[in-house]
Each structure stands twice: as C-alpha cells, then as structure tokens.
Design an enzyme around this catalytic site. Structure first.
Site, PDB file in Angstrom:
ATOM      1  N   ASP A 160       0.816  -1.224   0.000  1.00  0.00           N
ATOM      2  CA  ASP A 160       0.000   0.000   0.000  1.00  0.00           C
ATOM      3  C   ASP A 160       0.846   1.268   0.000  1.00  0.00           C
ATOM      4  OD1 ASP A 160       0.783  -0.507   2.630  1.00  0.00           O
ATOM      5  OD2 ASP A 160      -0.936   0.565   3.454  1.00  0.00           O
TER       6      ASP A 160
ATOM      7  N   ASP B   4      -2.480  -7.562   3.074  1.00  0.00           N
ATOM      8  CA  ASP B   4      -3.153  -6.507   3.848  1.00  0.00           C
ATOM      9  C   ASP B   4      -3.849  -5.469   2.976  1.00  0.00           C
ATOM     10  OD1 ASP B   4      -0.840  -5.438   2.813  1.00  0.00           O
ATOM     11  OD2 ASP B   4      -0.174  -4.497   4.669  1.00  0.00           O
TER      12      ASP B   4
HETATM   13  P1  ATP Z   1       5.106  -3.769   2.362  1.00  0.00           P
HETATM   14  O1  ATP Z   1       3.625  -3.880   2.616  1.00  0.00           O
HETATM   15  O2  ATP Z   1       5.677  -5.034   1.878  1.00  0.00           O
HETATM   16  O3  ATP Z   1       5.883  -3.163   3.468  1.00  0.00           O
HETATM   17  P2  ATP Z   1       4.850  -1.207   1.059  1.00  0.00           P
HETATM   18  O4  ATP Z   1       4.804  -0.828  -0.376  1.00  0.00           O
HETATM   19  O5  ATP Z   1       3.605  -0.926   1.854  1.00  0.00           O
HETATM   20  O6  ATP Z   1       5.281  -2.734   1.113  1.00  0.00           O
HETATM   21  P3  ATP Z   1       6.250   0.967   2.349  1.00  0.00           P
HETATM   22  O7  ATP Z   1       7.579   1.027   3.005  1.00  0.00           O
HETATM   23  O8  ATP Z   1       5.056   1.379   3.133  1.00  0.00           O
HETATM   24  O9  ATP Z   1       6.111  -0.492   1.755  1.00  0.00           O
HETATM   25  O10 ATP Z   1       6.299   1.924   1.035  1.00  0.00           O
HETATM   26  C1  ATP Z   1       7.309   1.751   0.064  1.00  0.00           C
HETATM   27  C2  ATP Z   1       7.745   3.091  -0.449  1.00  0.00           C
HETATM   28  O11 ATP Z   1       6.658   3.765  -1.102  1.00  0.00           O
HETATM   29  C3  ATP Z   1       8.215   4.077   0.612  1.00  0.00           C
HETATM   30  O12 ATP Z   1       9.522   3.825   1.050  1.00  0.00           O
HETATM   31  C4  ATP Z   1       8.111   5.392  -0.137  1.00  0.00           C
HETATM   32  O13 ATP Z   1       9.208   5.567  -0.995  1.00  0.00           O
HETATM   33  C5  ATP Z   1       6.843   5.181  -0.998  1.00  0.00           C
HETATM   34  N1  ATP Z   1       5.676   5.819  -0.336  1.00  0.00           N
HETATM   35  C6  ATP Z   1       4.996   5.349   0.736  1.00  0.00           C
HETATM   36  N2  ATP Z   1       4.010   6.194   1.100  1.00  0.00           N
HETATM   37  C7  ATP Z   1       4.079   7.240   0.238  1.00  0.00           C
HETATM   38  C8  ATP Z   1       3.336   8.465   0.086  1.00  0.00           C
HETATM   39  N3  ATP Z   1       2.324   8.774   0.889  1.00  0.00           N
HETATM   40  N4  ATP Z   1       3.706   9.304  -0.904  1.00  0.00           N
HETATM   41  C9  ATP Z   1       4.719   8.998  -1.744  1.00  0.00           C
HETATM   42  N5  ATP Z   1       5.458   7.863  -1.651  1.00  0.00           N
HETATM   43  C10 ATP Z   1       5.149   7.001  -0.682  1.00  0.00           C
END
Ligand code: ATP
Length: 320
Positions: free
Chosen positions: A103, A130
């Site tokens: 997400d 999730d």
């Molecule tokens: P996992 O669920 O496996 O942890 P994820 O994609 O949710 O994967 P995150 O660390 O939450 O992992 O997000 C990955 C990357 O996405 C972050 O390090 C950031 O670079 C980018 N990101 C997250 N939220 C934002 C946002 N609100 N705006 C811009 N970029 C974002």
C-alpha cells in the site's frame, strides 16, 4: 503507449520476479520499449534505469526476491523527491509506470498519477495480504507455505517434549498469515491483531485440550500482536507446561514462489500492460472471486481490510 517502466518497492515478496517477467514480456508483445528501475523509488529518483529485453527476464520465474531490487525511500514522500522521479521518467520519455509493491508503494504511484499526470498501474506485491481490494496479494501464498514447512518441523520436537510452542509469523497489522498458517497447520490457537485476546482464556484452552488427551499445543501469533518471546514469557507465568517461542522471521519473505503466486504474477503483470496499452492509468490490479480485476488506485488504497471472522470461527470449531 510506446515506452513504459516498472519498479518493485517496499518489502520484497516471492512472485515479484515472475511479475517482472510478465510485465516485460507482455510489454514487448505490444511493441513497447520497457525499462526497469532498480531499487524502487530510490532508483527512480537517482535515475537507475536499465533497458529490459526478452532475455533480461529469462530464468527468473522461479526465483524469490526481486531482480530489480527494492528499497524504502523517504525522499519520495517529499515534493522535491517526487519532482526528481518525474524528471527521470521525462528524461527517458517514459509514458507509463508499473509499480509492484504494497500500500505504501501504491501511495507513491497515486501521487505520481494525481499530481504529475503519470499513468501508473499498481500490482499488489506483499506477503502481508493486507490490501482490502484484492482477495490475495503476490507472495502471501508462498509465505504461508514457508510457515507451514517450519511449523511441520517444529511439531516433531514439540510433540516429543509435550511442549506449548508459540510461533510468531509476519503480516504487520494484518492477521492473515497467522490465520491461514494456523488453520492449515492445525494450530490449537491463533492470536491476531484484529481480535483482542485474553491470556486466561488461552490457558484454559490449553488445559481443556490436555484434558482431551493432547500432549502438545501450537499457538500461532501474528507479529502485530507481540513477539513470540514476550508472548511465551507472559504465558509461561500462568502455566506449568513448558512454553517455547519461535520467531520464523525473514525466511517468510524468501524462496521460490508457489504455483498460485506464479499464476497471479503472470495474470497481474499481463493485465497491467493491457491497461497501459489501452491508455488507462491510475489503476491497481487484483483478484476477486477468482477473477482478475482492476480498480481506481485512490479507491483501492482507501479501502479498509476486513478480517475473515468466519475462518477464525472455523479454527475455533476444528482445533480442539
Ligand atoms: P510492504 O507492505 O511489503 O511493506 P509497502 O509498499 O507498503 O510494502 P512501504 O515502506 O510502506 O512499503 O512503502 C514503500 C515506499 O513507497 C516508501 O519507502 C516510499 O518511498 C513510498 N511511499 C509510501 N508512502 C508514500 C506516500 N504517501 N507518498 C509517496 N510515496 C510514498
């Protein structure tokens, strides 16, 4: 759309490589030039762009991890970082972007779409399962199977010593890995963040199952509740049975993807390219009721994941 790019972001998940392969080959099928961005949004900001050919993705369908590597990147949360990311896309003439991640990664894709007009497609790649809009995410099935392998081995020793085993699995704030691996391994008890637990009830359940002739007890605890060490310590304070903690840890993220994850990867990757080829962006792909679907990225990230209480009750009924 003639030039597109893809990246993997956030926590790695088995099946990401199979999805990369499906995206690259489907893109080439439609006559697109495909670029890979290394190290997620960090690589997009720094300009780590590599051309992807048919052969760049040979022999990776069976590999865990991600060939493009992944990263968490705080700079992507800033307008400055986002502008650098867009500059990289413009420099290479890239017209559309596929983001494989969870997400957080989708939120990054949404910003690029909403604020900078870059058509993006999200592929759900996370072991946590999730995301509310899709029944399954890429990597979840393999991660649960890894948990089952380890729990099977643990059962041998816990049964021999008549122990209570507390097994901690991943999932962040989502209890799905615990729920599925608990049911599939025949655990007596699962503890998930979505449902408050009472240690006295857990002790009573252990005592009941011992009175029914069971010699050992398996408890699967989601990491979003607490660590296995802490849980075992609290449980040990209330029971004379020998309690042992096991944290499965990062092995859950690795390994060759299962058939289900490879099939999802092929279909998600292909669907993402079909959408871009039709000029459609700002969508995520997923699976619902066994059908590949796509939906608006903003709608998808704002949906709240519902816990499967029926499955939880099933465990209660069959775990005596
Ligand atoms: P996992 O669920 O496996 O942890 P994820 O994609 O949710 O994967 P995150 O660390 O939450 O992992 O997000 C990955 C990357 O996405 C972050 O390090 C950031 O670079 C980018 N990101 C997250 N939220 C934002 C946002 N609100 N705006 C811009 N970029 C974002």
């Amino acid at each position: 759309m003639k030039k597109i790019a893809l990246l993997t972001s956030g926590g790695d998940a088995p099946g990401m490589n199979a999805a990369i392969r499906a995206v690259v080959r489907s893109g080439i099928y439609y006559g697109m030039e495909v670029f890979g961005i290394e190290r997620g949004y960090a690589g997009l900001i720094e300009g780590n762009v590599i051309p992807m050919e048919m052969r760049s993705v040979s022999n990776i369908v069976q590999c865990g991890g991600t060939k493009l590597r992944s990263a968490r990147c705080m700079e992507m949360l800033t307008v400055e970082g986002q502008k650098k990311a867009v500059d990289t896309l413009e420099k290479y003439g890239i017209e559309g972007l596929v983001v494989i991640g969870g997400d957080g990664s989708f939120r990054g894709a949404e910003v690029l779409s909403r604020d900078y007009g870059v058509p993006t497609i999200g592929i759900p790649g996370t072991i946590d399962n999730d995301l509310a809009y899709t029944d399954y995410t890429l990597g979840f099935d393999t991660a649960v199977n890894t948990c089952l392998d380890i729990i099977n081995k643990l059962r041998d020793t816990m049964t021999s010593h008549e122990r209570v085993s507390v097994v901690e699995v991943m999932g962040r704030r989502c209890g799905d890995i615990a729920l599925y691996s608990g049911i599939a391994s025949g655990a007596e008890i699962i503890v998930v963040p979505e449902i408050a637990f009472d240690m006295n009830e857990i002790i009573a359940k252990i005592n009941r199952s011992r009175a029914h002739g069971k010699h050992s007890t398996l408890i699967v605890v989601a990491e979003g509740v607490m660590g296995a060490e802490e849980f075992a310590k609290r449980l040990q304070a209330g029971t004379e049975h020998d309690v042992r903690p096991t944290c499965i840890g990062h092995v859950q993220r690795g390994g060759s993807p299962s058939m289900s994850d490879r099939m999802l990867a092929a279909q998600f990757g292909n669907k993402a390219i079909r959408l871009l080829n039709d000029g459609v962006g700002n969508r995520v792909v997923g699976i619902r009721d066994n059908k590949i679907i796509d939906m608006d990225i903003i709608e998808a990230v704002s949906m709240k994941k519902e816990f499967n209480y029926e499955l939880y009750e099933t465990l209660q009924m069959i775990s005596m």
